[in-house]
Design an enzyme around this catalytic site. Structure first.
Site, PDB file in Angstrom:
ATOM      1  N   SER A 156     -10.414   1.925  -2.716  1.00 53.53           N
ATOM      2  CA  SER A 156      -9.838   1.806  -1.371  1.00 53.53           C
ATOM      3  C   SER A 156      -9.854   3.204  -0.758  1.00 53.53           C
ATOM      4  O   SER A 156      -9.950   4.204  -1.486  1.00 53.53           O
ATOM      5  CB  SER A 156      -8.402   1.292  -1.488  1.00 53.53           C
ATOM      6  OG  SER A 156      -7.678   1.555  -0.303  1.00 53.53           O
ATOM      7  N   TYR A 169      -0.057   1.337  -4.918  1.00 51.31           N
ATOM      8  CA  TYR A 169      -1.448   0.921  -4.682  1.00 51.31           C
ATOM      9  C   TYR A 169      -2.348   2.159  -4.559  1.00 51.31           C
ATOM     10  O   TYR A 169      -3.392   2.239  -5.210  1.00 51.31           O
ATOM     11  CB  TYR A 169      -1.504   0.076  -3.410  1.00 51.31           C
ATOM     12  CG  TYR A 169      -2.881  -0.448  -3.041  1.00 51.31           C
ATOM     13  CD1 TYR A 169      -3.394  -1.587  -3.653  1.00 51.31           C
ATOM     14  CD2 TYR A 169      -3.657   0.189  -2.079  1.00 51.31           C
ATOM     15  CE1 TYR A 169      -4.653  -2.073  -3.316  1.00 51.31           C
ATOM     16  CE2 TYR A 169      -4.911  -0.291  -1.729  1.00 51.31           C
ATOM     17  CZ  TYR A 169      -5.403  -1.427  -2.346  1.00 51.31           C
ATOM     18  OH  TYR A 169      -6.653  -1.910  -1.999  1.00 51.31           O
TER      19      TYR A 169
END
Ligand code: NDP
Length: 248
Positions: A156, A169
């Site tokens: 990401s 995350y």
């Protein structure tokens, strides 16, 4: 640099390859699995929800693509013995692995570090970091048996630069990027296995909707736009590409 944007995949570009995809029951993982199969791969569908995996299985069958396999696993609770069993069952069924795509992940809480729930942080590390590590470790002997193996870690943008309120995350994706680099470096001189990471960018899935609830999903690209990137990384055209962080 990679030239996946100029890649025009032939329909049989993955013929005879055996490729495992985690989180294959929904979102980007389901799209990847169907696309790989439609290009000739035998896909091992891994995930925690058998019904969703069966839906992907049925989609693949409806395309008359090679028959996939299903391996149910919950990465939150998976034990070393389960990973060992997975290694053995892939060895028994296929004798090798040509590709491994780590796609399954969870978003966790979107809150400050000060307020971040410890139990959510620990769960994210299990699913987003520990599982890709353990699965890779136990699949390495199978990947070594392929002449052209490729491992992809799905990352990401917050994996390369942390951002406020992305807590566990972001940290988990940062760890994954580092794992990718370490593994690539270890394997460069000793094996044919290539190892890269992909940042898919904003993609219309449940996770995206969870992260941006106010966003109109119609404004976000569909997962199918990622097809050429993942096909390229699994196809022989990407042989020699390793240690790269590839952003869509
Ligand atoms: P989804 O939430 O739609 O899919 C995530 C997948 O991971 C699901 O199949 C889910 O299974 C599986 N999964 C979650 N927890 C577990 C677990 N404990 N055990 C086994 N499988 C599990 O997310 P996306 O498709 O959007 O994300 C795919 C990847 O792309 C992720 O790594 C994500 O971080 C990354 N990414 C996505 C972006 C986006 O905009 N969508 C942007 C940047 C990166 P189940 O269906 O059972 O929940």
């Amino acid at each position: 640099m990679t030239d996946w944007k100029n890649f025009s995949p032939k329909t049989n570009c993955l013929q005879d390859k055996v490729i495992a995809v985690t989180g294959a029951g929904s979102g980007i993982g389901s799209m990847i699995a169907i696309s790989l199969a439609c290009h000739g791969a035998t896909v091992i569908l891994m995930g925690r929800n058998v019904e969703k995996l069966e839906q992907t299985y049925d989609d693949i069958e409806s395309h008359n693509a090679p028959q996939p396999a299903i391996i149910p696993i919950d990465f939150e609770t998976a034990t070393q013995e389960e990973y060992q069993t997975i290694q053995q069952s892939i060895e028994d069924a296929f004798g090798r692995l040509d590709g491994l795509i780590h796609n399954a992940a969870q978003l966790g809480s979107r809150t400050s570090i000060a307020n971040y729930p410890v139990e959510i942080w620990e769960k994210l590390m299990k699913v987003n970091v520990n599982a890709p590590f353990a699965l890779t470790k136990y699949c390495l002997p199978l990947l070594q048996k392929s002449k052209t193996a490729s491992i992809v870690f799905t990352s990401s943008s917050v994996g390369t630069k942390g951002r406020a309120y992305w807590g566990g995350y972001a940290a988990s994706k940062g760890a994954l990027e580092n794992l990718m680099e370490t593994l690539s470096d270890e394997l460069t001189e000793t094996s044919a296995i290539r190892v890269n990471s992909v940042n898919p960018g904003a993609t219309r899935t449940d996770m995206r909707a969870q992260a941006y609830p106010a966003e109109d999903p119609a404004t976000v690209k569909p997962a199918t736009d990622l097809e050429p990137l993942f096909l390229y990384l699994m196809a022989d055209e990407s042989i020699g590409i390793t240690g790269q962080k590839i952003a869509y």
